[in-house]
Design a protein around this motif. Sequence first.
Motif, PDB file in Angstrom:
ATOM      1  N   ASP A  90      34.074  46.017  34.674  1.00 42.45           N
ATOM      2  CA  ASP A  90      32.941  46.485  35.455  1.00 42.45           C
ATOM      3  C   ASP A  90      33.088  46.018  36.905  1.00 42.45           C
ATOM      4  N   THR A  91      32.863  46.928  37.855  1.00 43.82           N
ATOM      5  CA  THR A  91      32.975  46.564  39.274  1.00 43.82           C
ATOM      6  C   THR A  91      31.637  46.132  39.855  1.00 43.82           C
ATOM      7  N   ALA A  92      30.699  45.798  39.007  1.00 45.66           N
ATOM      8  CA  ALA A  92      29.374  45.383  39.489  1.00 45.66           C
ATOM      9  C   ALA A  92      29.458  44.023  40.170  1.00 45.66           C
ATOM     10  N   ILE A  93      28.334  43.365  40.261  1.00 46.80           N
ATOM     11  CA  ILE A  93      28.183  42.095  40.975  1.00 46.80           C
ATOM     12  C   ILE A  93      29.307  41.114  40.636  1.00 46.80           C
ATOM     13  N   GLY A  94      29.938  40.602  41.686  1.00 44.83           N
ATOM     14  CA  GLY A  94      30.922  39.543  41.517  1.00 44.83           C
ATOM     15  C   GLY A  94      32.339  39.992  41.229  1.00 44.83           C
ATOM     16  N   MET A  95      32.575  41.281  41.095  1.00 39.82           N
ATOM     17  CA  MET A  95      33.921  41.766  40.808  1.00 39.82           C
ATOM     18  C   MET A  95      34.360  42.742  41.907  1.00 39.82           C
ATOM     19  N   PRO A  96      35.641  42.724  42.260  1.00 41.10           N
ATOM     20  CA  PRO A  96      36.108  43.608  43.336  1.00 41.10           C
ATOM     21  C   PRO A  96      36.101  45.078  42.924  1.00 41.10           C
ATOM     22  N   SER A  97      35.894  45.938  43.916  1.00 42.60           N
ATOM     23  CA  SER A  97      35.916  47.375  43.647  1.00 42.60           C
ATOM     24  C   SER A  97      37.190  48.023  44.184  1.00 42.60           C
ATOM     25  N   ASP A  98      38.068  47.204  44.759  1.00 47.76           N
ATOM     26  CA  ASP A  98      39.328  47.733  45.282  1.00 47.76           C
ATOM     27  C   ASP A  98      40.277  46.551  45.520  1.00 47.76           C
ATOM     28  N   ALA A  99      41.545  46.878  45.751  1.00 47.99           N
ATOM     29  CA  ALA A  99      42.549  45.858  46.038  1.00 47.99           C
ATOM     30  C   ALA A  99      42.620  45.608  47.538  1.00 47.99           C
ATOM     31  N   ASP A 109      43.001  52.490  30.327  1.00 44.78           N
ATOM     32  CA  ASP A 109      42.229  52.282  29.100  1.00 44.78           C
ATOM     33  C   ASP A 109      40.802  51.793  29.384  1.00 44.78           C
ATOM     34  N   GLY A 110      40.173  52.335  30.413  1.00 46.33           N
ATOM     35  CA  GLY A 110      38.796  51.981  30.736  1.00 46.33           C
ATOM     36  C   GLY A 110      38.637  50.625  31.405  1.00 46.33           C
ATOM     37  N   LYS A 111      39.743  50.011  31.817  1.00 40.85           N
ATOM     38  CA  LYS A 111      39.673  48.708  32.486  1.00 40.85           C
ATOM     39  C   LYS A 111      40.249  48.818  33.886  1.00 40.85           C
ATOM     40  N   TYR A 112      39.657  48.039  34.787  1.00 32.52           N
ATOM     41  CA  TYR A 112      40.164  47.961  36.146  1.00 32.52           C
ATOM     42  C   TYR A 112      41.218  46.866  36.195  1.00 32.52           C
ATOM     43  N   ILE A 113      42.290  47.145  36.914  1.00 30.74           N
ATOM     44  CA  ILE A 113      43.387  46.180  37.012  1.00 30.74           C
ATOM     45  C   ILE A 113      43.793  46.036  38.472  1.00 30.74           C
ATOM     46  N   ILE A 114      43.870  44.798  38.913  1.00 30.76           N
ATOM     47  CA  ILE A 114      44.424  44.525  40.234  1.00 30.76           C
ATOM     48  C   ILE A 114      45.694  43.716  40.002  1.00 30.76           C
ATOM     49  N   GLU A 115      46.815  44.321  40.346  1.00 32.43           N
ATOM     50  CA  GLU A 115      48.092  43.615  40.261  1.00 32.43           C
ATOM     51  C   GLU A 115      48.353  42.981  41.616  1.00 32.43           C
ATOM     52  N   LYS A 116      48.496  41.690  41.610  1.00 32.78           N
ATOM     53  CA  LYS A 116      48.667  40.948  42.848  1.00 32.78           C
ATOM     54  C   LYS A 116      50.091  41.117  43.382  1.00 32.78           C
TER      55      LYS A 116
END
Length: 178
Positions: A90-99, A109-116
């Motif tokens: 979920d990109t709601a409060i406290g989580m990033p919405s972009d890299a 699969d319905g999950k957000y992933i940020i590869e560093k």
Amino acid sequence: MRRQTYSKWGIIISIILVIITVLSVFIFYPNHYVLSLQKQRTGQLLAYLPVKENTTFQIQYTHSVHLSGVSEYYQAKGNSLQPTKLVYEDTAIGMPSDAHGDDVFKMEDGKYIIEKSEHAKPFDELNLSVGQVRADHQIIYQNQSYLLKEFVGAGTDVIIDAKRLNRWQLWKGVSMLE
């Protein structure tokens, strides 16, 4: 005859000094690479997890606001923790919405992933307040899960870092493998 007495005492003292030196090296040489969990205010070692250097582990928990799973991936490198990936639902409060920067943002699969990016700044330590109610903070290493509140207590503020410890220091903490 006196010479033999001094020689025998010299040999005995030399042997005792060698034994003391070997024991000191055995006890005090920092050769165990671990993730250590220390109390934030005092630095007291609460628990540790033996790991191999340059291997990946993750910290997994339930986000306190939107109550969905979050997995933070790190690589233990020397005395630092290199972030490698963040997976969340979920990109709601406290989580990033972009890299940011060279990081890559995607959805699978319905999950957000940020590869560093490999250029992401490593951390010397991670500060964490172990959840009391729902968070269930865990360290996952080599497909084994370690629930942090079982080792350090719920509500404890800890510092997680990678370092080499000696046997004396290890005796002061709790191995998460036991």
